[in-house]
Write an enzyme that holds these catalytic residues in place. Structure first.
Site, short mmCIF file in Angstrom:
data_model
loop_
_atom_site.label_atom_id
_atom_site.label_comp_id
_atom_site.label_asym_id
_atom_site.label_seq_id
_atom_site.Cartn_x
_atom_site.Cartn_y
_atom_site.Cartn_z
N GLY A 161 1.06 6.67 4.68
CA GLY A 161 0.74 6.25 6.04
C GLY A 161 -0.60 5.57 6.09
O GLY A 161 -1.02 4.93 5.14
N GLU A 162 -1.24 5.72 7.22
CA GLU A 162 -2.50 5.00 7.41
C GLU A 162 -3.53 5.88 8.09
O GLU A 162 -3.20 6.93 8.64
CB GLU A 162 -2.24 3.75 8.25
CG GLU A 162 -1.64 4.11 9.61
CD GLU A 162 -1.31 2.90 10.48
OE1 GLU A 162 -0.80 1.90 9.93
OE2 GLU A 162 -1.57 2.98 11.69
N ASP A 184 -6.51 16.04 -7.33
CA ASP A 184 -6.52 14.58 -7.23
C ASP A 184 -7.85 14.07 -6.69
O ASP A 184 -7.89 13.18 -5.85
CB ASP A 184 -5.36 14.14 -6.33
CG ASP A 184 -5.07 12.65 -6.48
OD1 ASP A 184 -5.39 12.09 -7.55
OD2 ASP A 184 -4.53 12.06 -5.54
#
Ligand SMILES: Nc1ncnc2c1ncn2[C@@H]1O[C@H](COP(=O)(O)OP(=O)(O)OP(=O)(O)O)[C@@H](O)[C@H]1O
Length: 560
Positions: A132-133, A243
Site C-alpha cells: 500500500g502507501e 527486516d
C-alpha cells in the site's frame, strides 16, 4: 473472564439461529453452537475461524478495558496526590476531581466512536510499499496531522501476511518507546487496513544516505546508537523485526530516529534453496562464483553509484531488498533476536562505505553472498574505516553464536566504537543532522511520488480475493485500536491545555496540577515545540575528545 463467558452466552441464541439457517441451507457445520469447546471434527472451517475470531475479539476487548480502567485509576490517584500536596481549597479539590471524572466519561465516549478513513483529509504521498502507501493526512475534526499507512487486505491475504500485519499493530500499540513510531489508531474498511501514526517529517535513513553518500563515524555513531536502543526496546517486548533496513529508520523533526514497519517483512523467497545452493560455487541464476569473480572489479565509487541507481527501485519492488537480512533468516533455519543485530551491522557498513556489504545488481546473488559472508565481507581501503568501526561491523556480521548482542544489547553498547556515548542521554542531545522542516505538512525530506500511479492501480474489489473480504472480515478481527493518550491530547477540549507546563506563579495553578513528568514528555512528542525546547546538549558530548573537532567542522556544512 467471567464477563467474557456471559458475553458469549448472550451471543449464543442468535448464532444458534444462524447455524440453524446454515443447516437449512445445506451448510451443516455440526451442532451449530459457537461456544462449544469440543472440536469433534464436525465443525466446519468457517465455524472454527469464527470461534477463533470471537475469542480474539473478546480477549482484546477485555484486555483493553482492564488497561483503561487501570489507567483511569492511576490518573485519579496522581491528581489526588497532587491535590493533597498543594495548597488548594477543599472546594477546588472537589471541583477538579469532578472535572477529571467528566473528562474521563468524554474519553470513553470518544473511544467508542468509530474512526474511518473519511475522518481524514488525505494529503501528500510520502511512501510506497508492496502492500500500500503512506500519506500525510489531517484529521478533519481536530486539524491534527498524522501519517496514514494504508494496506490492501487482498494483498495481505494473497501473500499470507495477515499474522504479520497483526503483529505490527500489536507491537505499535504495546510498545511505548521514544524509539518506536507512535500509533494513534488503526481501523479497516472493506478493502484496506489503516494505521494512523505520528508523522515523522525528517524523512527516512534511506533518503538521508542517498543524499549524503556516506556518513562520518561520528554521525554513524549517533544513528547506529539510536538504532541499538530502538532494537533493544522491541526485543524487550519479545518482538523480532527481521527486516530492519534504512527505509524503516524514520527521523523526527529534530533528527532523532524511530523504528517503523513491523511485521510486513517480505524476505526474498529463498525457501526453495538450500545451503549447498549457496556454497558450491553456483549461484541461483546458474552463473558460477568464478564468473562473478572474473567480472571487472568495481571501485568503491563505482559500486556506490550503481547501488544508488538501483536503490529506490529495489525498495519499491514487491520483493524488497535482501541486503540487510541475516543469513539464518534467508535460510529459514530458525532464527532469534540476533538477526536484528546482523541488520544493524549491514546498515552501519552502508553508512560508512556507501553501499551495503553484500550488494550485487542481482538480489539473488546478494542472498548467496550473505550466506557465504565469510568470503564476501570486505572493507574497501578507500572507505578508510577505523579499526573500531571495522571490528564492530565484523562482530555483527558473523555467525549467530559469535554475534555481539546475542546476550543482550549491553554487549553492543560496551563495544569500543561507542566509547564515550552516554546511552541514557542519546535521545536528548542534538542529532547529527537536524532536518529542515518548515511546517507541519512539509514533506521535503521525502521522495516525490506519482499520484496518478497510485490511482490507476486495479481495485481488489474485482479480484478473486474480494470474495474473502468484508468490513467484518474474520481475518482482520482485532485490528481496530485507539491510543487513549493521543485522543486525549487532541480531542478533548481543554485537556491538552491542562497538560501544559506548570505556570511560574508560586502557588500552583489549578491547571498545573495535572502535570506529571510522563504526561508532559508524552505531550512534547506530539506538540509543536521548537527544537530549542529540547534538552540542551549536543551530539559532541557523546564523542571521545579526539573526534570532536572533526565533527564540529562537518556540522558547519551539514546543518543549515
Ligand atoms: N509515520 C511515518 N512518518 C513519516 N514517514 C513515514 C511514516 N511511516 C512510513 N513512512 C514513509 O513511508 C515509507 C514506507 O513505509 P513502510 O516501510 O512502513 O511501508 P511498507 O508498505 O510496509 O513498506 P515495505 O515495503 O518496506 O514493507 C517509509 O520508508 C517512510 O519514508
Amino acid at each position: 473472564m467471567d464477563s467474557a463467558r456471559s458475553w458469549l452466552s448472550k451471543l449464543q441464541p442468535r448464532d444458534k439461529m444462524k447455524a440453524k439457517k446454515r443447516d437449512e441451507d445445506g451448510n451443516n457445520d455440526g451442532n451449530g453452537d459457537l461456544t462449544s469447546p469440543v472440536d469433534d471434527g464436525s465443525l466446519s472451517d468457517v465455524t472454527k475461524q469464527k470461534v477463533a475470531a470471537a475469542k480474539q475479539y473478546i480477549e482484546n476487548h477485555y484486555k483493553e478495558q482492564m488497561k483503561n480502567l487501570q489507567e483511569r485509576k492511576e490518573r485519579r490517584t496522581i491528581l489526588e496526590k497532587k491535590l493533597a500536596d498543594a495548597e488548594v481549597s477543599e472546594e477546588d479539590q472537589n471541583n477538579l476531581l469532578k472535572f477529571l471524572e467528566k473528562k474521563e466519561t468524554e474519553y470513553m465516549r470518544l473511544q467508542r466512536a468509530k474512526m474511518g478513513v473519511d475522518d481524514f483529509e488525505l494529503l501528500t504521498m510520502i511512501g510506497k510499499g508492496a502492500f500500500g502507501e503512506v500519506r500525510v493526512c489531517r484529521e478533519k475534526t481536530t486539524d491534527s496531522v498524522y501519517a496514514m499507512k494504508k494496506l490492501k487486505k487482498s494483498e495481505m491475504l494473497r501473500r499470507g501476511q495477515v499474522e504479520h500485519v497483526k503483529a505490527e499493530r500489536n507491537l505499535l500499540a504495546e510498545v511505548d518507546s521514544n524509539c518506536i513510531v507512535k500509533l494513534y489508531c488503526s481501523f479497516q474498511d472493506d478493502e484496506y487496513l489503516y494505521l494512523i501514526m505520528e508523522y515523522l517529517p525528517g524523512g527516512d535513513m534511506m533518503t538521508l544516505l542517498m543524499r549524503k553518500d556516506t556518513l562520518t563515524e561520528d554521525e554513524a555513531r549517533f544513528y547506529v546508537g539510536e538504532t541499538v536502543l530502538a532494537i533493544e526496546s522491541i526485543h524487550k517486548h519479545n518482538y523480532i523485526h527481521r527486516d530492519i533496513k534504512p527505509d524503516n529508520l524514520l527521523l523526527d523533526r529534530y533528527g532523532h530516529l524511530r523504528l517503523s514497519d513491523f511485521g510486513l517483512c517480505k524476505p526474498l523467497d529463498c525457501s526453495t534453496l538450500e545451503e549447498k545452493d549457496f556454497s558450491v560455487g553456483q549461484n541461483v541464476n546458474g552463473s558460477t562464483q568464478n564468473e562473478e569473480r572474473s567480472a571487472p572489479k568495481r571501485t568503491q565509487q563505482e559500486q556506490l553509484q550503481n547501488w544508488q541507481k538501483n536503490r529506490r527501485t529495489l525498495a519499491y519492488s514487491t520483493v524488497g531488498t535482501p541486503d540487510y537480512i541475516a543469513p539464518e533468516v534467508l535460510l529459514k533455519k530458525g532464527y532469534g533476536m540476533e538477526c536484528d543485530w546482523w541488520s544493524l551491522g549491514a546498515i552501519m557498513y552502508e553508512m560508512l562505505v556507501g553501499y551495503p556489504p553484500f550488494y550485487s545488481d542481482d538480489p539473488m546473488t546478494t542472498c548467496r553472498k550473505i550466506v557465504n559472508w565469510k568470503s564476501h565481507l570486505k572493507f574497501p581501503e578507500e572507505a578508510g574505516l577505523s579499526p573500531e568501526a571495522k571490528d564492530l561491523i565484523s562482530r555483527l556480521l558473523c555467525n549467530v553464536n559469535h554475534r555481539l548482542g546475542s546476550k543482550g544489547a549491553d554487549e553492543i553498547k560496551a563495544h569500543r566504537f561507542f566509547k564515550g556515548v552516554e546511552w541514557d542521554k542519546l535521545y536528548q542531545i542534538e542529532a547529527a543532522f537536524i532536518p529542515e522542516v518548515n511546517d507541519e505538512l512539509d514533506t521535503q525530506n521525502f521522495e516525490k511520488f506519482d499520484e496518478a500511479d497510485s490511482q490507476t492501480r486495479p481495485s481488489s474489489k474485482t479480484g478473486p480475493w474480494r470474495k474473502m473480504l468484508s468490513s467484518k472480515d474474520l481475518n482482520f478481527v482485532g485490528y481496530t485500536y485507539k491510543n487513549f493518550e493521543i485522543v486525549n491530547d487532541y480531542q478533548v477540549p481543554g485537556m491538552a491545555e491542562l497538560k501544559k507546563k506548570p505556570s511560574k506563579s508560586k502557588r500552583p495553578s489549578i491547571k498545573s496540577l495535572f502535570d506529571s513528568e510522563s504526561e508532559t514528555s508524552e505531550l512534547s512528542e506530539v506538540s509543536d515545540t521548537s527544537a530549542s525546547d529540547r534538552p540542551q546538549g549536543s551530539f559532541l558530548n557523546l564523542l571521545p575528545p579526539k573526534l570532536e573537532a572533526s565533527h564540529s567542522e562537518r556540522n558547519l556544512t551539514h546543518k543549515s
